[in-house]
Design a protein around this motif. Structure first.
Motif: not given
Lengths: 315, 291
Positions: B233, B249, B253, B256-257, B260, B263-264, B267-268
């Motif tokens: 990261f 991920l 970044k 992000l908006m 998303p 990155s989502l 992470g999962l």
């Protein structure tokens, strides 16, 4: 007690000295120092290279560089930043202020959330509150902290149409803005640590509940509340102090990622930038401070341990 | 497993006892099965990523950049149109491989040094103890950041950093195990029989210390995974375009908006993997504790 303190301090100083040597050698072990970086733009120039090396003190043998650095460090002088020309001591201490605030807020949040959760789970061992808390612990311990940070950012903007201020301001200058920018970092870092806390406290409560002294207290008819706060909580306090130290050190490490994610000008981000620009004095100074703080925490925990539990003083 | 052992059940061989204990433990802790299922899927992903997706993890298609999840791209696409799902499937090998390899190295060297220091004591213990204290005085992630930051990105450096971070933990575990074993009567008996110290250490003491190291390996795996991902990261992990969960991920970044999902999902993946290892680790520990 005094004898113990002296022994413990001596060992810590020895380790600190070795750590400083390690730090020093580590940053120098690699090709591509700052001179090479500066000359990379100007092309080959032997005279300029020699002059630059002398300027940064890189022409001396490594052991001499180390000794002169160590001598200055002992007088509280961490040198001058190679990229910014400002004293490293000031830079590092200023950044540490941000990290310290983040760390203490996180610790407070994690303690206030994690300890009650752990107690709840411990008292209701095997029943649904326990299952719920354990599920939370598992999820929070598995989730990467920077991902949680990103998700809090998305969540805050989607659910509350809110996003934190972009520029960091110290608490003294702008309290509300400071707290707003601290909110999400503390939340994301704290959830993980709260889970670690709650897991630990749960285990402690469960094992205390099976102790003879608790059975006696219950058998002689003491109210649950009294048994809990007067007997169990007191005995958990000792391991809890040790655990708090561990958590603080964890937080100290975790801030590196969180700070760079939320653009907080703390120690972690300073260190990261300094490593990327090969700014050795800043890397050394920053690392030394982090290691020093981690050691101080460990030492404090050991001493507290002795104060809380008189039995450990005998040995 | 039960079938295989059925004919030996009457004799009560260790195999059948383990199987019975495993069954009982599974009934008491059903979440364990979930952990084993996760690990099985992940192992399959590492072994044959091609079976999970027909897409390439590095094929660029700029025209299809930043697409949300759809039937065609399950987890959406990144800024240059690479399929996130494919990147994560192929990333399993990179991410989990570096963690597993680094921890194995760490267990091997740290465990061996700890074993020797604990068994022989004296100066070996003194030197080892000091060195370990020095490494332990750095918060783990800081050490990882410094080593990869200075040595540069790459699988080798990443593994070196990760293994160095956890070396002291394995050292301490193996050391305390060896100290306890060295005091046992069987060591004394072997010595009385005239066995050499090396033979006692590697023939007898070692096999009693290995389980401790293995349990520690499982405990540390999720932690090392977090650090591996964190380094990815921070841009200090595996260099692009190699698919790595932490790197994907990080890529998300900046979007992000608008996107998303980039990155989502990585992470999962990290979360679920860590969860699986924690659950299985607990199961293994429970079985050893009750043995």
């Amino acid at each position: 007690m005094a004898h113990y303190l002296i022994k413990r301090l001596g060992a810590a100083l020895m380790t600190a000295l070795l750590a400083s040597l390690l730090v020093f050698l580590l940053v120098r072990a690699v090709p591509g120092d700052i001179v090479a970086q500066m000359l990379g733009q100007a092309g080959d120039d032997a005279a300029a290279e020699r002059a630059l090396r002398r300027f940064f003190g890189l022409d001396q043998p490594v052991w001499q560089q180390y000794l002169s650095w160590l001598g200055a460090v002992l007088q509280g002088d961490l040198g001058t930043s190679w990229t910014r020309g400002t004293p490293v001591t000031d830079m590092v201490l200023k950044a540490f202020g941000v990290t310290l605030q983040l760390g203490l807020f996180t610790l407070a949040f994690a303690t206030l959330l994690g300890v009650p959760l752990g107690m709840l789970a411990g008292i209701y061992e095997g029943r649904w509150p326990d299952t719920l808390v354990q599920a939370f612990n598992l999820l929070a311990l598995s989730a990467p902290v920077f991902w949680v940070g990103l998700m809090t950012l998305i969540g805050a903007s989607l659910l509350f149409f809110w996003s934190p201020p972009l520029v960091y301001r110290p608490f003294a200058a702008a309290p509300t803005q400071n707290l707003q920018i601290m909110l999400l970092p503390v939340l994301s870092l704290g959830l993980l640590q709260a889970a670690a806390y709650s897991q630990f406290v749960r285990q402690a409560v469960v094992s205390a509940l099976h102790q003879d002294y608790v059975r006696t207290a219950i058998a002689k008819g003491l109210r649950t509340r009294v048994v809990f706060f007067k007997h169990i909580l007191r005995n958990i306090l000792i391991p809890l102090v040790t655990f708090m130290g561990l958590i603080l050190i964890q937080i100290l490490g975790g801030v590196v990622i969180i700070e760079s994610l939320f653009s907080l000008p703390g120690l972690g981000r300073l260190l990261l930038t300094a490593i990327q620009t090969r700014d050795f004095p800043v890397v050394q100074g920053g690392l030394l401070l982090i290691v020093g703080v981690a050691m101080a925490i460990n030492l404090l925990v050991d001493v507290l341990y002795h104060v809380i539990d008189p039995r450990t003083r005998a040995s | 497993m039960t079938d295989m052992c059925a004919d030996r059940e009457a004799a009560g061989t260790p195999c059948s006892r383990w199987a019975r204990r495993f069954g009982r433990s599974l009934r008491r802790h059903p979440e364990m099965a979930f952990g084993f299922a996760i690990i099985a899927v992940l192992l399959a992903m590492v072994a044959v990523p091609g079976a999970f997706t027909a897409r390439s993890p590095i094929a660029i298609d700029v025209a299809k950049g930043l697409q949300p999840p759809s039937a065609e791209h399950w987890f959406g696409t990144d800024d240059i149109g690479r399929d996130i799902y494919a990147r994560l499937v192929y990333g399993a090998r990179v991410t989990l491989g570096t963690v597993a390899g680094a921890l194995a190295l760490s267990a091997l060297f740290g465990g061996l040094c700890g074993l020797i220091a604990g068994y022989f004591g004296r100066w070996t213990d003194l030197v080892g103890g000091r060195l370990v204290d020095v490494v332990l005085s750095f918060p783990p992630i800081i050490l990882g950041v410094v080593i990869t930051g200075i040595l540069g990105t790459g699988v080798g450096n990443l593994m070196l950093a990760l293994s160095l971070v956890y070396l002291p933990v394995f050292y301490r575990i193996a050391r305390s195990g060896a100290i306890a074993e060295a005091a046992c009567t069987y060591v004394e008996a072997a010595r009385a029989l005239g066995y050499g110290e090396a033979r006692i250490l590697f023939g007898h003491v070692l096999r009693n210390v290995v389980p401790l190291v293995l349990v520690q390996y499982m405990i540390l795996f999720p932690l090392a995974l977090q650090i591996q991902a964190a380094l990815g990261f921070l841009g200090l992990g595996v260099p692009p375009p190699t698919p790595d969960w932490g790197a994907v991920l990080e890529q998300g970044k900046n979007y992000l908006m608008f996107a998303p999902w980039i990155s989502l999902f990585p992470g999962l993946f990290i979360l679920v993997s860590a969860l699986g290892v924690i659950l299985v680790g607990r199961a293994v520990q429970r079985m050893i504790d009750t043995a």
